[in-house]
Motif scaffolding. Sequence first.
Motif, PDB file in Angstrom:
ATOM      1  N   PRO A  53       9.113  47.048  56.669  1.00 26.78           N
ATOM      2  CA  PRO A  53      10.338  46.730  56.015  1.00 26.78           C
ATOM      3  C   PRO A  53      10.367  45.298  55.286  1.00 26.78           C
ATOM      4  O   PRO A  53       9.632  44.377  56.019  1.00 26.78           O
ATOM      5  CB  PRO A  53      11.339  46.759  57.154  1.00 26.78           C
ATOM      6  N   GLY A  54      10.740  45.132  54.204  1.00 25.92           N
ATOM      7  CA  GLY A  54      10.544  43.830  53.462  1.00 25.92           C
ATOM      8  C   GLY A  54       9.399  43.547  52.336  1.00 25.92           C
ATOM      9  O   GLY A  54       9.310  42.606  51.755  1.00 25.92           O
ATOM     10  N   THR A  55       8.558  44.655  52.537  1.00 27.73           N
ATOM     11  CA  THR A  55       7.264  44.722  51.865  1.00 27.73           C
ATOM     12  C   THR A  55       7.750  44.879  50.259  1.00 27.73           C
ATOM     13  O   THR A  55       8.551  45.686  50.005  1.00 27.73           O
ATOM     14  CB  THR A  55       6.230  45.739  52.275  1.00 27.73           C
ATOM     15  N   PRO A  56       7.171  44.230  49.251  1.00 26.39           N
ATOM     16  CA  PRO A  56       7.328  44.534  47.941  1.00 26.39           C
ATOM     17  C   PRO A  56       7.184  45.664  47.460  1.00 26.39           C
ATOM     18  O   PRO A  56       6.274  46.347  47.838  1.00 26.39           O
ATOM     19  CB  PRO A  56       6.374  43.440  47.090  1.00 26.39           C
ATOM     20  N   GLY A  57       8.098  46.400  46.757  1.00 29.96           N
ATOM     21  CA  GLY A  57       7.840  47.702  46.036  1.00 29.96           C
ATOM     22  C   GLY A  57       8.440  48.576  46.873  1.00 29.96           C
ATOM     23  O   GLY A  57       9.198  48.268  47.857  1.00 29.96           O
ATOM     24  N   CYS A  58       8.306  50.104  46.573  1.00 33.02           N
ATOM     25  CA  CYS A  58       8.893  50.892  47.196  1.00 33.02           C
ATOM     26  C   CYS A  58       7.921  52.145  47.330  1.00 33.02           C
ATOM     27  O   CYS A  58       6.847  52.144  46.672  1.00 33.02           O
ATOM     28  CB  CYS A  58       9.871  51.723  46.298  1.00 33.02           C
ATOM     29  N   GLY A  59       8.046  52.844  48.446  1.00 27.24           N
ATOM     30  CA  GLY A  59       6.991  53.934  48.614  1.00 27.24           C
ATOM     31  C   GLY A  59       7.562  55.435  48.400  1.00 27.24           C
ATOM     32  O   GLY A  59       6.625  56.196  48.593  1.00 27.24           O
ATOM     33  N   TYR A  60       8.707  55.715  47.945  1.00 23.18           N
ATOM     34  CA  TYR A  60       9.136  56.913  47.652  1.00 23.18           C
ATOM     35  C   TYR A  60      10.474  56.887  46.771  1.00 23.18           C
ATOM     36  O   TYR A  60      11.070  55.883  46.829  1.00 23.18           O
ATOM     37  CB  TYR A  60       9.367  57.674  48.987  1.00 23.18           C
ATOM     38  N   ARG A  61      10.421  57.835  45.977  1.00 23.12           N
ATOM     39  CA  ARG A  61      11.437  57.960  45.036  1.00 23.12           C
ATOM     40  C   ARG A  61      11.754  59.395  44.497  1.00 23.12           C
ATOM     41  O   ARG A  61      10.746  60.105  44.553  1.00 23.12           O
ATOM     42  CB  ARG A  61      11.234  57.003  43.766  1.00 23.12           C
ATOM     43  N   VAL A  62      13.044  59.565  43.883  1.00 19.93           N
ATOM     44  CA  VAL A  62      13.219  60.971  43.325  1.00 19.93           C
ATOM     45  C   VAL A  62      13.234  60.614  41.799  1.00 19.93           C
ATOM     46  O   VAL A  62      13.872  59.889  41.228  1.00 19.93           O
ATOM     47  CB  VAL A  62      14.652  61.483  43.770  1.00 19.93           C
ATOM     48  N   TYR A  63      12.335  61.483  41.126  1.00 17.30           N
ATOM     49  CA  TYR A  63      12.055  61.500  39.688  1.00 17.30           C
ATOM     50  C   TYR A  63      12.580  62.756  39.009  1.00 17.30           C
ATOM     51  O   TYR A  63      12.828  63.768  39.569  1.00 17.30           O
ATOM     52  CB  TYR A  63      10.918  61.257  39.262  1.00 17.30           C
ATOM     53  N   THR A  64      12.883  62.646  37.921  1.00 12.28           N
ATOM     54  CA  THR A  64      13.232  63.952  36.869  1.00 12.28           C
ATOM     55  C   THR A  64      11.932  64.365  36.259  1.00 12.28           C
ATOM     56  O   THR A  64      11.492  63.582  35.163  1.00 12.28           O
ATOM     57  CB  THR A  64      14.665  63.741  36.213  1.00 12.28           C
TER      58      THR A  64
END
Length: 261
Positions: free
Chosen positions: A93-104
């Motif tokens: 936690p706290g690492t820059p960026g994101c590891g997952y998302r929902v896209y269309t």
Amino acid sequence: MRILMLGDVVGKVGREAAETMLPTLKEMYSPDFTIVNGENAAAGLGITPEIAKSLLRNGADVITLGNHTWNRRDIVPYLDQEPRILRPANYPPGTPGCGYRVYTAQNGVRVGVANMMGRVFMEALDDPFRTADKILESFRGQAKISFFDFHGEATSEKTAFGYYLDGRASVVVGTHTHVQTADERILPKGTAYITDVGMVGPQDSIIGMNAEIVVQKFITQMPNRFEVAEGGVVLCGIVADVDPDTGHATQIQRVQIRDIH
């Protein structure tokens, strides 16, 4: 619902081939959503914002990364600015960026995409299996279709991850070793799986690097600076079909095109 995934893009020759071939691949396979692993796109190590923008502009809907995420310093702030690029979700936690998302997707279907990294012969990150449980829970109610890029060294860990998510994830693919495996299949509970997608990089090479330099490293055990090889490119990927009503995969096939110049 059809998803196209290209394996690790290696160096300038790999990304030029990927960008050149993406329109052709889309015409051939008619994907609704396209994912590209770009963690080796900058001279074989890491990715820059400019390269990421170019891959996105030329047909990638999402870029996934891996153990070379941090090799280029200028990518760090970009990870917080661009939602279409994912680093491994099991960094602390706290690492820059994101590891997952929902896209269309282009057809309006919602797709959850996650980037994970293995721990066998890799960095000591958080548990990717339990991290995946949390990610799938966050996808619940948002997207029935989920795609996991598992960036790992050991085939056993990748296969275990596939079976762990069988029936819960739509597609699980392995990246990182740059050698396309021939074990694509639908697992018993409906998850499309392959141990490694392969790479988009120089085919006359050792995992994309100049063969002579790599051989000398093995022979002498002396430190040596690897260089991306030159010449024709092999493009490796997969195409997976998923039932949008159930989230289960119905088909997975390998893509491999050689001698791209």
